[in-house]
Motif scaffolding. Structure first.
Motif, PDB file in Angstrom:
ATOM      1  N   ILE A 204       0.839  -1.205   0.000  1.00 61.51           N
ATOM      2  CA  ILE A 204       0.000   0.000   0.000  1.00 61.51           C
ATOM      3  C   ILE A 204       0.872   1.251   0.000  1.00 61.51           C
ATOM      4  N   GLU A 205       2.189   1.094  -0.248  1.00 62.96           N
ATOM      5  CA  GLU A 205       3.096   2.227  -0.104  1.00 62.96           C
ATOM      6  C   GLU A 205       3.167   3.056  -1.375  1.00 62.96           C
ATOM      7  N   THR A 206       3.742   4.230  -1.259  1.00 60.12           N
ATOM      8  CA  THR A 206       4.099   5.047  -2.409  1.00 60.12           C
ATOM      9  C   THR A 206       5.559   4.764  -2.759  1.00 60.12           C
ATOM     10  N   ILE A 207       5.805   4.410  -4.005  1.00 61.09           N
ATOM     11  CA  ILE A 207       7.168   4.090  -4.448  1.00 61.09           C
ATOM     12  C   ILE A 207       7.937   5.393  -4.634  1.00 61.09           C
ATOM     13  N   SER A 208       9.085   5.512  -3.991  1.00 59.50           N
ATOM     14  CA  SER A 208       9.847   6.760  -4.034  1.00 59.50           C
ATOM     15  C   SER A 208      11.013   6.722  -5.015  1.00 59.50           C
ATOM     16  N   ALA A 209      11.549   5.541  -5.350  1.00 60.58           N
ATOM     17  CA  ALA A 209      12.675   5.462  -6.293  1.00 60.58           C
ATOM     18  C   ALA A 209      12.734   4.066  -6.892  1.00 60.58           C
ATOM     19  N   ILE A 210      13.186   3.985  -8.138  1.00 58.79           N
ATOM     20  CA  ILE A 210      13.350   2.706  -8.827  1.00 58.79           C
ATOM     21  C   ILE A 210      14.641   2.734  -9.636  1.00 58.79           C
ATOM     22  N   LYS A 211      15.229   1.533  -9.837  1.00 59.06           N
ATOM     23  CA  LYS A 211      16.449   1.409 -10.645  1.00 59.06           C
ATOM     24  C   LYS A 211      16.478   0.024 -11.296  1.00 59.06           C
ATOM     25  N   PHE A 212      16.836  -0.008 -12.596  1.00 58.20           N
ATOM     26  CA  PHE A 212      17.098  -1.263 -13.273  1.00 58.20           C
ATOM     27  C   PHE A 212      18.485  -1.764 -12.895  1.00 58.20           C
ATOM     28  N   ASN A 213      18.617  -3.093 -12.783  1.00 60.99           N
ATOM     29  CA  ASN A 213      19.931  -3.681 -12.558  1.00 60.99           C
ATOM     30  C   ASN A 213      20.792  -3.462 -13.795  1.00 60.99           C
ATOM     31  N   LEU A 214      22.076  -3.164 -13.587  1.00 64.65           N
ATOM     32  CA  LEU A 214      22.961  -2.832 -14.702  1.00 64.65           C
ATOM     33  C   LEU A 214      23.397  -4.054 -15.491  1.00 64.65           C
ATOM     34  N   SER A 215      23.359  -5.232 -14.869  1.00 69.96           N
ATOM     35  CA  SER A 215      23.781  -6.457 -15.553  1.00 69.96           C
ATOM     36  C   SER A 215      22.576  -7.271 -16.016  1.00 69.96           C
ATOM     37  N   GLU A 216      21.736  -7.665 -15.083  1.00 76.15           N
ATOM     38  CA  GLU A 216      20.495  -8.381 -15.413  1.00 76.15           C
ATOM     39  C   GLU A 216      19.408  -7.335 -15.550  1.00 76.15           C
ATOM     40  N   SER A 217      19.258  -6.792 -16.761  1.00 76.51           N
ATOM     41  CA  SER A 217      18.435  -5.605 -16.951  1.00 76.51           C
ATOM     42  C   SER A 217      16.946  -5.852 -16.810  1.00 76.51           C
ATOM     43  N   SER A 218      16.509  -7.097 -16.668  1.00 74.38           N
ATOM     44  CA  SER A 218      15.087  -7.361 -16.432  1.00 74.38           C
ATOM     45  C   SER A 218      14.732  -7.277 -14.946  1.00 74.38           C
ATOM     46  N   VAL A 219      15.747  -7.152 -14.091  1.00 75.68           N
ATOM     47  CA  VAL A 219      15.519  -7.046 -12.648  1.00 75.68           C
ATOM     48  C   VAL A 219      15.400  -5.575 -12.269  1.00 75.68           C
ATOM     49  N   LEU A 220      14.392  -5.264 -11.495  1.00 74.79           N
ATOM     50  CA  LEU A 220      14.097  -3.889 -11.102  1.00 74.79           C
ATOM     51  C   LEU A 220      13.977  -3.827  -9.590  1.00 74.79           C
TER      52      LEU A 220
END
Length: 453
Positions: A204-220
């Motif tokens: 139920i939270e508000t997402i404050s930041a996101i980043k893609f993984n630099l190697s396995e780019s499908s992981v967030l």
């Protein structure tokens, strides 16, 4: 017949002297003949660390243009000198930090705060803001619509959303990007609506930041307002794992050299590195800030990272060393809201509440410019001396000493007093309980409250 005898000399092993060469000297390496050699070397090591502190002048320049706090920054891939920034005033600027000029400036890119900036490729930039829009910009000197640097720019595309966006990041290879609001959404550049929504079932939270993984780019990875850190996989379209921490995190950054390592900047004045294969405890805790840590970014080498805090300081940390970072500050710098390493790992950028982006040297005492061979050899010799004598008490004290502003110093003293009082209280409680009933808990085990999958 007359015989002529020829004298043969052994070939010389020494090359002929050249103008400017030092006079050759012969040295006796027997330590018994040089009883003061170690004392002289220690004196040279002391002088080396003193010179390092004397010449530690990290501040280079300030980039102006914003009229409010600099909220976010992003470096352009494949370049060393191009950085984009977004501000609370809704303005977006692309800087050339080597020439200290604006490549592109859009004063009203968004209505309200720009909360996220990232490069889609070498010529295009994505921005998001609290006006519920994501905009795609052409950052070339003359865009595809024919607008020059001084003309009013229009975005190439606008992606409308249903709630305010807090962060944005682009996939490393595919034409998709992710946004953070009350949920994590995946967008395709060719479509005007998100192609998938990612959320944890009980979130139920508000997402404050996101980043893609630099190697396995499908992981967030994402952090939220309810103190959570969550891992997603865009291939399965769902959240894989989540941990709940003692305090909320304000920023995150993936390590460029260790794909499983992630750095979190926390509200409890600390930074944490986690190995995503085991999220029960952090692999390292970094303690020095005396207020909330608002931003962090890894060096491209993976050996250092930079953090900026509410205590108005920028700190550069060595990976794996949880204390004694490099401290940068100026009298006019306000609360640091964004930090960034350049692509060559030589410079650090910080954005603060006063609207300025400041450029710092990653190594405060490093000399800028071209070095001749003799000067480079002298620097390497001094570095080897400091490394050899780093365990000496006086050398170590001088190398660790940093000038800290008086308010930060007082806050640090108060914090240490409070932590010591808390430790004494826990020790006394443990002393007056039944043996074995109350066991001390390791500091790393206090960070994570629960792990969910």
């Amino acid at each position: 017949m007359v015989k002529i005898s020829v004298l043969q000399h052994a070939p010389s092993t020494h090359l002929p002297a050249r103008p400017g060469d030092p006079t050759p000297t012969s040295r006796n390496l027997d330590p018994l003949m040089h009883p003061f050699a170690r004392a002289r070397e220690r004196t040279r090591a002391l002088n080396a660390v003193k010179m390092e502190r004397i010449f530690a002048k990290p501040f280079i320049a300030a980039l102006e243009g914003h009229v409010d706090a600099v909220e976010t920054m992003a470096r352009k891939p494949g370049t060393l000198n191009v950085v984009a920034s977004g501000s609370w005033d809704g303005g977006m600027i692309v800087h050339d930090i080597s020439l200290r000029r604006h490549i592109l400036r859009v004063d009203e890119a968004h209505k309200g705060k720009i909360s996220g900036v990232c490069f889609a490729d070498e010529d295009r930039l994505l921005t998001c803001g609290v006006d519920r829009n994501v905009k795609l910009w052409d950052t070339r000197e003359v865009d595809e619509n024919g607008a020059g640097p001084s003309d009013v720019r229009k975005p190439l595309n606008v992606f409308p959303g249903k709630s305010a966006f807090n962060s944005i990041d682009h996939h490393r290879t595919d034409p998709i990007f992710a946004t953070a609001s009350n949920i994590v959404q995946i967008w395709d550049e060719t479509k005007s609506a998100p192609i998938s929504n990612l959320s944890f079932p009980t979130s139920i939270e508000t997402i404050s930041a996101i980043k893609f993984n630099l190697s396995e780019s499908s992981v967030l990875a994402s952090i939220g307002s309810d103190r959570t850190f969550t891992l997603y996989d865009i291939r399965t379209g769902k959240a894989e794992r989540r941990i709940v921490m003692q305090m909320r995190s304000n920023a995150l950054s993936w390590s460029p050299t260790f794909p499983t390592t992630i750095l979190l900047a926390s509200e409890d004045h600390n930074l944490y590195t986690f190995d995503i294969r085991s999220l029960k405890t952090p692999s390292q805790i970094y303690k020095a800030h005396v207020a909330a840590v608002m931003s962090c970014d890894w060096s491209p080498t993976g050996h250092q990272f930079v953090s900026g805090g509410w205590d108005r300081t920028v700190r550069i940390w060595q990976e794996g060393r949880g204390t004694a970072p490099e401290v940068y500050h100026t009298k006019r710098m306000q609360r640091v809201t964004s930090t960034l390493f350049t692509s060559d790992a030589k410079y650090v950028l910080s954005g603060s509440d006063d609207g300025n982006i400041r450029i710092w040297k990653a190594r405060a005492h490093e000399k800028l410019g071209i070095l001749d061979s003799r000067e480079r050899a002298a620097i390497e010799y001094r570095e080897s001396l400091k490394q050899k004598w780093k365990t000496d008490a006086q050398v170590n004290k001088i190398s660790r000493t940093r000038h800290i502003p008086k308010p930060v110093h007082k806050a640090g003293q108060l914090k240490r007093t409070m932590l010591e009082a808390q430790r004494v209280k826990e020790e006394r409680r443990r002393k007056h309980t039944r043996a074995g009933e109350s066991k001390p808990t390791a500091e790393k085990r206090k960070v994570v409250i629960a792990e969910q999958s």
